[in-house]
Design a protein around this motif. Structure first.
Motif, short mmCIF file in Angstrom:
data_model
loop_
_atom_site.label_atom_id
_atom_site.label_comp_id
_atom_site.label_asym_id
_atom_site.label_seq_id
_atom_site.Cartn_x
_atom_site.Cartn_y
_atom_site.Cartn_z
N ARG A 60 0.88 -1.17 0.00
CA ARG A 60 0.00 0.00 0.00
C ARG A 60 0.91 1.21 0.00
O ARG A 60 1.73 1.37 0.88
CB ARG A 60 -0.91 0.02 1.24
CG ARG A 60 -1.76 -1.22 1.41
CD ARG A 60 -2.87 -0.98 2.44
NE ARG A 60 -2.39 -0.25 3.61
CZ ARG A 60 -3.20 0.32 4.51
NH1 ARG A 60 -4.50 0.26 4.36
NH2 ARG A 60 -2.71 0.95 5.56
N LYS A 61 0.77 2.02 -1.00
CA LYS A 61 1.65 3.18 -1.15
C LYS A 61 0.89 4.46 -0.81
O LYS A 61 -0.16 4.74 -1.40
CB LYS A 61 2.21 3.25 -2.57
CG LYS A 61 3.08 2.06 -2.96
CD LYS A 61 4.34 1.98 -2.11
CE LYS A 61 5.24 0.83 -2.57
NZ LYS A 61 6.44 0.71 -1.74
N PHE A 62 1.42 5.19 0.15
CA PHE A 62 0.83 6.47 0.52
C PHE A 62 1.94 7.51 0.53
O PHE A 62 3.04 7.24 1.01
CB PHE A 62 0.20 6.41 1.90
CG PHE A 62 -0.91 5.39 2.03
CD1 PHE A 62 -2.18 5.68 1.56
CD2 PHE A 62 -0.67 4.17 2.62
CE1 PHE A 62 -3.21 4.75 1.69
CE2 PHE A 62 -1.69 3.24 2.74
CZ PHE A 62 -2.95 3.52 2.27
N ASP A 63 1.64 8.68 0.03
CA ASP A 63 2.58 9.79 0.10
C ASP A 63 2.16 10.66 1.28
O ASP A 63 1.40 11.62 1.13
CB ASP A 63 2.57 10.59 -1.20
CG ASP A 63 3.65 11.66 -1.21
OD1 ASP A 63 4.29 11.88 -0.16
OD2 ASP A 63 3.86 12.29 -2.26
N CYS A 64 2.68 10.30 2.45
CA CYS A 64 2.27 11.00 3.67
C CYS A 64 2.91 12.38 3.79
O CYS A 64 2.67 13.09 4.77
CB CYS A 64 2.58 10.14 4.89
SG CYS A 64 1.54 8.66 5.00
N ALA A 65 3.73 12.74 2.79
CA ALA A 65 4.21 14.12 2.73
C ALA A 65 3.15 15.01 2.09
O ALA A 65 3.20 16.24 2.24
CB ALA A 65 5.51 14.18 1.92
N ARG A 66 2.18 14.39 1.40
CA ARG A 66 1.16 15.15 0.70
C ARG A 66 -0.23 15.01 1.32
O ARG A 66 -1.05 15.92 1.22
CB ARG A 66 1.10 14.71 -0.78
CG ARG A 66 2.33 15.09 -1.58
CD ARG A 66 2.22 14.58 -3.00
NE ARG A 66 3.31 15.05 -3.83
CZ ARG A 66 3.31 16.18 -4.51
NH1 ARG A 66 2.24 16.97 -4.46
NH2 ARG A 66 4.33 16.55 -5.24
N ILE A 67 -0.49 13.83 1.91
CA ILE A 67 -1.80 13.60 2.51
C ILE A 67 -1.67 13.54 4.03
O ILE A 67 -0.58 13.37 4.57
CB ILE A 67 -2.45 12.32 1.96
CG1 ILE A 67 -1.61 11.08 2.36
CG2 ILE A 67 -2.62 12.39 0.46
CD1 ILE A 67 -2.26 9.77 1.96
N LYS A 68 -2.79 13.67 4.70
CA LYS A 68 -2.80 13.64 6.17
C LYS A 68 -2.84 12.18 6.64
O LYS A 68 -3.86 11.51 6.52
CB LYS A 68 -4.00 14.42 6.70
CG LYS A 68 -3.96 15.90 6.39
CD LYS A 68 -5.30 16.57 6.65
CE LYS A 68 -5.71 16.49 8.10
NZ LYS A 68 -6.98 17.25 8.35
N CYS A 69 -1.72 11.73 7.18
CA CYS A 69 -1.61 10.35 7.66
C CYS A 69 -1.48 10.33 9.18
O CYS A 69 -0.90 11.24 9.77
CB CYS A 69 -0.39 9.65 7.06
SG CYS A 69 -0.44 9.42 5.27
N VAL A 70 -1.99 9.27 9.77
CA VAL A 70 -1.80 9.05 11.21
C VAL A 70 -1.57 7.55 11.42
O VAL A 70 -2.21 6.72 10.78
CB VAL A 70 -3.01 9.55 12.02
CG1 VAL A 70 -4.28 8.80 11.64
CG2 VAL A 70 -2.75 9.43 13.51
#
Length: 264
Positions: A60-70
């Motif tokens: 699962r790839k998330f760009d947590c520099a761009r989206i709000k991740c927790v």
């Protein structure tokens, strides 16, 4: 009384609070209770190993520099409420990181809950064998605390852990060096729900809901009140536009061994 002599039920009540007193190196390594053999289905384990070779967990790839991740993290299990927590997370398709205690894994009859953590796609991490403040132990004792838990989790799940959380946040340069040798990154937190102290679901959910983008939230799945807080916690954070990720997903890769992480 030594830690290994305490009833397992008392061990489960130990809370992971920040360790704020001066660290002292123990000259004598504590005696650690030997691992009890876990019942393992060889066919199921073979299937799990095959899936790992094909890529585990599912990418699962998330760009947590761009989206709000927790990143929600749960310590001290697996316990009697972990199964219900896994049900709640599965219903929302939420992944989390579980820092397990070796003795609790050994007490997980058949290893079913421990394996389910892995099978449901959650990240699993090392929280020591018996939950001592690692910075007070000798190098050999720290190594044993980590390796005992590494070995039983790998034996039960087929997974070699890559992250750990020092009990009480108790760490120093010597502990960092040992985690580096064991290939484990140290994961702390920047949001403490204090769920070990305040056993009120609404209070725990409110504190977790104050997370900021990139936060690592400290929770404990051994408390029923914490599991009761999860639906409201997820609703609050989802309304704020958060994506729920594992610790490794928060950083976009496996954190570096020996390095300490508090938030993104």
């Amino acid at each position: 009384m030594r830690v290994w002599a305490l009833p397992l039920a008392l061990l489960a009540l130990v809370a992971c609070v920040t360790y704020s007193v001066a660290y002292r190196r123990s000259a004598e390594a504590p005696v650690i209770a030997p691992m009890r053999p876990a019942s393992i289905d060889p066919v199921a384990l073979a299937k799990r190993l095959a899936s790992m070779q094909a890529g585990w967990p599912k990418s699962r790839k998330f760009d947590c520099a761009r989206i709000k991740c927790v990143a929600l993290t749960f310590d001290d299990g697996p316990g009697e409420y972990t199964g219900r927590l896994l049900d709640l997370l599965s219903q929302r398709d939420v992944r989390a990181t579980f820092f397990v205690i070796g003795q609790m894994v050994a007490a997980d009859k058949g290893g079913f809950i421990t394996r389910r953590i892995v099978d449901d796609g959650h990240e699993i991490g090392n929280h020591s064998w018996s939950h001592p403040p690692l910075a007070e132990l000798s190098q050999e004792a720290v190594r044993r605390e980590l390796r005992y838990t590494e070995d039983i989790v790998e034996r039960v799940t087929g997974v070699r852990m890559r992250v750990m959380r020092p009990p009480y946040g108790s760490t120093d340069d010597a502990v960092a060096a040992e985690t580096r040798r064991e290939g484990l990154a140290q994961i702390l937190w920047n949001v403490d729900t204090l769920d070990w102290r305040d056993r009120a679901a609404a209070t725990v959910a409110k504190r977790a809901g104050e997370a900021k983008p990139g936060s690592i939230v400290l929770l404990h799945d051994i408390h029923r009140s914490t599991v009761d807080a999860v639906p409201a916690m997820l609703d609050t954070l989802a309304r704020k536009g958060y994506t729920f990720v594992t610790v490794s997903e928060l950083y976009g890769k496996t954190p570096l061994p020996g390095r300490t992480y508090i938030s993104r």
